[in-house]
Design a protein around this motif. Structure first.
Motif, PDB file in Angstrom:
ATOM      1  N   VAL A 154      16.336  51.568  -3.642  1.00 64.98           N
ATOM      2  CA  VAL A 154      17.041  52.172  -2.890  1.00 64.98           C
ATOM      3  C   VAL A 154      16.839  50.758  -1.821  1.00 64.98           C
ATOM      4  CG1 VAL A 154      17.963  52.987  -0.809  1.00 64.98           C
ATOM      5  CG2 VAL A 154      17.240  53.719  -2.963  1.00 64.98           C
ATOM      6  N   PRO A 155      17.619  49.328  -1.526  1.00 68.18           N
ATOM      7  CA  PRO A 155      17.453  48.673  -0.458  1.00 68.18           C
ATOM      8  C   PRO A 155      16.535  49.145   0.259  1.00 68.18           C
ATOM      9  CG  PRO A 155      19.220  48.065  -2.276  1.00 68.18           C
ATOM     10  CD  PRO A 155      18.948  50.103  -2.147  1.00 68.18           C
TER      11      PRO A 155
ATOM     12  N   SER B 243      11.979  52.441  -2.004  1.00 66.29           N
ATOM     13  CA  SER B 243      12.585  50.319  -1.663  1.00 66.29           C
ATOM     14  C   SER B 243      11.764  49.233  -1.943  1.00 66.29           C
ATOM     15  CB  SER B 243      12.256  50.321   0.161  1.00 66.29           C
ATOM     16  OG  SER B 243      13.656  51.224  -0.074  1.00 66.29           O
ATOM     17  N   PRO B 244      11.792  49.189  -2.401  1.00 66.13           N
ATOM     18  CA  PRO B 244      11.616  47.673  -2.874  1.00 66.13           C
ATOM     19  C   PRO B 244      10.597  47.114  -2.182  1.00 66.13           C
ATOM     20  CG  PRO B 244      13.473  46.829  -3.052  1.00 66.13           C
ATOM     21  CD  PRO B 244      13.707  48.499  -2.669  1.00 66.13           C
ATOM     22  N   ASN B 245       9.554  46.750  -2.709  1.00 61.87           N
ATOM     23  CA  ASN B 245       7.897  46.205  -1.600  1.00 61.87           C
ATOM     24  C   ASN B 245       8.505  44.984  -1.158  1.00 61.87           C
ATOM     25  OD1 ASN B 245       6.070  45.377   0.355  1.00 61.87           O
ATOM     26  ND2 ASN B 245       4.326  46.656  -1.390  1.00 61.87           N
ATOM     27  N   PRO B 246       8.640  44.241  -0.537  1.00 63.40           N
ATOM     28  CA  PRO B 246       9.453  43.190  -0.647  1.00 63.40           C
ATOM     29  C   PRO B 246       7.821  42.010   0.040  1.00 63.40           C
ATOM     30  CG  PRO B 246       9.880  44.311   2.204  1.00 63.40           C
ATOM     31  CD  PRO B 246       9.513  45.042   0.811  1.00 63.40           C
ATOM     32  N   LEU B 247       6.823  43.239   0.293  1.00 59.83           N
ATOM     33  CA  LEU B 247       5.646  41.640   0.556  1.00 59.83           C
ATOM     34  C   LEU B 247       4.755  41.877  -0.583  1.00 59.83           C
ATOM     35  CD1 LEU B 247       4.751  43.301   4.557  1.00 59.83           C
ATOM     36  CD2 LEU B 247       5.643  41.465   3.497  1.00 59.83           C
TER      37      LEU B 247
ATOM     38  N   ALA C 196       0.816  39.193  -8.434  1.00 65.14           N
ATOM     39  CA  ALA C 196      -0.678  40.292  -8.401  1.00 65.14           C
ATOM     40  C   ALA C 196      -0.399  41.300  -8.738  1.00 65.14           C
ATOM     41  CB  ALA C 196      -1.976  39.627  -7.856  1.00 65.14           C
ATOM     42  N   ASP C 197      -0.105  42.085  -7.656  1.00 66.55           N
ATOM     43  CA  ASP C 197       0.384  43.373  -7.368  1.00 66.55           C
ATOM     44  C   ASP C 197       1.015  44.360  -8.395  1.00 66.55           C
ATOM     45  OD1 ASP C 197      -1.642  43.392  -5.137  1.00 66.55           O
ATOM     46  OD2 ASP C 197       0.428  43.366  -3.868  1.00 66.55           O
ATOM     47  N   SER C 198       2.731  43.730  -8.437  1.00 65.10           N
ATOM     48  CA  SER C 198       3.467  44.101 -10.454  1.00 65.10           C
ATOM     49  C   SER C 198       2.391  43.516 -11.085  1.00 65.10           C
ATOM     50  CB  SER C 198       5.175  43.242 -10.010  1.00 65.10           C
ATOM     51  OG  SER C 198       4.635  42.333 -10.065  1.00 65.10           O
TER      52      SER C 198
END
Length: 101
Positions: A29-30, A75-79, A83-85
């Motif tokens: 969810v944005p 919500s997606p993590n914009p930061l 490497a995190d993904s």
């Protein structure tokens, strides 16, 4: 006040509809949807409380909290960095394929 019960019913319905989104780990969810909805729920809850509509206030505050949880967890993590993904992918068991020699 019958209006208090009507608003409470609407909030309970919203909570029931949002539970599957919160429980679904694949839901995305944005923040542009979840954060404004959380703020609206909290503001409405505060307004209802000042009007003496405690049932409506409770329902709206709980709806705001539910949206806050969705914002934090779904919500997606914009930061996030690539490497995190990549690390997340490996921890889920989907790392780079291994080839037999």
């Amino acid at each position: 006040m019958w209006q208090d019960i009507v608003f409470l019913c609407g909030s309970v319905f919203s909570l029931l509809v949002l539970v599957p989104t919160l429980r679904d780990s694949m839901a995305n969810v944005p923040l542009g949807t979840s954060l404004p909805s959380a703020v609206i729920g909290i503001v409405y809850g505060t307004a209802f409380f000042t009007l003496g509509m405690s049932l409506s206030a409770t329902g709206s505050l709980l709806t705001g909290i539910m949206w806050s949880l969705i914002a934090a967890l779904r919500s997606p993590n914009p930061l996030a960095t690539p490497a995190d993904s990549e690390t997340e992918t490996r921890t889920n068991g989907h790392g780079a394929p291994q080839h037999a020699d």
